[in-house]
Write an enzyme that holds these catalytic residues in place. Structure first.
Site, PDB file in Angstrom:
ATOM      1  N   CYS A   1     -10.336  -3.149  -5.023  1.00 46.99           N
ATOM      2  CA  CYS A   1      -9.345  -4.154  -5.453  1.00 46.99           C
ATOM      3  C   CYS A   1     -10.043  -5.388  -6.016  1.00 46.99           C
ATOM      4  O   CYS A   1      -9.578  -5.975  -6.999  1.00 46.99           O
ATOM      5  CB  CYS A   1      -8.416  -4.520  -4.299  1.00 46.99           C
TER       6      CYS A   1
ATOM      7  N   CYS B   1      -3.902   0.706  -2.852  1.00 44.97           N
ATOM      8  CA  CYS B   1      -3.815  -0.533  -2.072  1.00 44.97           C
ATOM      9  C   CYS B   1      -2.721  -1.448  -2.614  1.00 44.97           C
ATOM     10  O   CYS B   1      -2.344  -1.383  -3.794  1.00 44.97           O
ATOM     11  CB  CYS B   1      -5.134  -1.294  -2.131  1.00 44.97           C
TER      12      CYS B   1
ATOM     13  N   ASN C   1       0.852  -1.192   0.000  1.00 44.68           N
ATOM     14  CA  ASN C   1       0.000   0.000   0.000  1.00 44.68           C
ATOM     15  C   ASN C   1       0.888   1.242   0.000  1.00 44.68           C
ATOM     16  O   ASN C   1       1.959   1.277   0.618  1.00 44.68           O
ATOM     17  CB  ASN C   1      -1.001   0.004   1.156  1.00 44.68           C
ATOM     18  N   ILE C   2       0.419   2.253  -0.717  1.00 41.96           N
ATOM     19  CA  ILE C   2       1.161   3.509  -0.853  1.00 41.96           C
ATOM     20  C   ILE C   2       0.181   4.633  -0.522  1.00 41.96           C
ATOM     21  O   ILE C   2      -0.708   4.947  -1.324  1.00 41.96           O
ATOM     22  CB  ILE C   2       1.714   3.671  -2.286  1.00 41.96           C
TER      23      ILE C   2
ATOM     24  N   GLU D   1      -2.813  -4.655  -3.293  1.00 40.93           N
ATOM     25  CA  GLU D   1      -3.239  -5.562  -4.367  1.00 40.93           C
ATOM     26  C   GLU D   1      -3.192  -4.867  -5.719  1.00 40.93           C
ATOM     27  O   GLU D   1      -2.728  -5.414  -6.722  1.00 40.93           O
ATOM     28  CB  GLU D   1      -4.678  -6.047  -4.111  1.00 40.93           C
TER      29      GLU D   1
ATOM     30  N   CYS E   1     -10.172  -4.941  -0.457  1.00 42.82           N
ATOM     31  CA  CYS E   1     -11.292  -3.986  -0.450  1.00 42.82           C
ATOM     32  C   CYS E   1     -12.116  -4.150  -1.729  1.00 42.82           C
ATOM     33  O   CYS E   1     -11.712  -4.833  -2.675  1.00 42.82           O
ATOM     34  CB  CYS E   1     -10.774  -2.561  -0.307  1.00 42.82           C
TER      35      CYS E   1
HETATM   36  N1  THU Z   1      -5.389  -1.375   2.087  1.00 42.53           N
HETATM   37  C1  THU Z   1      -4.806  -2.189   1.165  1.00 42.53           C
HETATM   38  O1  THU Z   1      -3.623  -2.033   0.831  1.00 42.53           O
HETATM   39  N2  THU Z   1      -5.563  -3.158   0.601  1.00 42.53           N
HETATM   40  C2  THU Z   1      -6.871  -3.374   0.867  1.00 42.53           C
HETATM   41  O2  THU Z   1      -7.501  -4.195   0.218  1.00 42.53           O
HETATM   42  C3  THU Z   1      -7.527  -2.643   1.945  1.00 42.53           C
HETATM   43  C4  THU Z   1      -6.766  -1.495   2.512  1.00 42.53           C
HETATM   44  C5  THU Z   1      -4.597  -0.304   2.683  1.00 42.53           C
HETATM   45  C6  THU Z   1      -5.008   1.073   2.273  1.00 42.53           C
HETATM   46  C7  THU Z   1      -4.484   1.908   3.438  1.00 42.53           C
HETATM   47  O3  THU Z   1      -3.156   2.250   3.163  1.00 42.53           O
HETATM   48  C8  THU Z   1      -4.530   0.957   4.614  1.00 42.53           C
HETATM   49  O4  THU Z   1      -4.702  -0.334   4.094  1.00 42.53           O
HETATM   50  C9  THU Z   1      -5.640   1.257   5.603  1.00 42.53           C
HETATM   51  O5  THU Z   1      -6.840   1.338   4.953  1.00 42.53           O
END
Ligand code: THU
Length: 141
Positions: free
Chosen positions: A99, A58, A47-48, A60, A96
């Site tokens: 994604c 995200c 995640n960035i 993914e 999420c």
């Molecule tokens: N996040 C993801 O990387 N993937 C997901 O499917 C759900 C959420 C990250 C986004 C954010 O940086 C952190 O989780 C909190 O929401």
């Protein structure tokens, strides 16, 4: 342990490695994803986050977009892990909705989604299970 379990554990290990690069100064929640293509290449994503929260990407989607931008669109499976700063995963990190929708653009209904707390504690779903009755290209033909 069979071959599939070994491959699952290997992919989970890669997902933890990917989470090491997470840029998450706002949520402090590190997510790592490891995406395996049909020809067995593994793309990693984290995640960035962004100070303008909505610009966050995200893990993914980072992995999927890296692969697509390399010209690869045939995917077999993805492993996902998530945990707070300095902690072990407390729960499975499910993808999420956005994604899941991005997965559905490129992946078949039998695409495997592995959500893991550790190499030994994980669950496996198909995309069809996590995004049933989805909207796709067929709907806008
Ligand atoms: N996040 C993801 O990387 N993937 C997901 O499917 C759900 C959420 C990250 C986004 C954010 O940086 C952190 O989780 C909190 O929401």
């Amino acid at each position: 342990m069979n071959g599939i379990e070994n491959k699952d554990k290997e992919l989970i290990k890669w997902a933890f490695a990917a989470a090491g690069n997470a840029y998450c100064p706002y949520s402090h929640f590190h997510v790592g994803a490891a995406l395996r293509t049909v020809d067995d290449t593994v793309y990693l994503g984290c995640n960035i986050e962004n100070s303008s929260y909505g610009a966050t990407n995200c893990a993914e989607r980072t992995a999927i977009f890296k692969a697509v931008s390399d010209g690869c669109t045939d995917f077999k499976e993805i492993a996902i892990v998530g945990f707070l700063d300095g902690k072990e995963p407390e729960d499975y990190a499910y993808p999420c909705g956005i994604c899941r929708q991005v997965m559905s653009e490129f992946c078949g209904r039998d695409f495997r989604i592995i959500v893991a707390k550790s190499e030994n504690d994980y669950k496996v779903y198909t995309l069809d299970q996590l995004l049933p009755e989805s909207f796709g290209a067929d709907n806008i033909k």
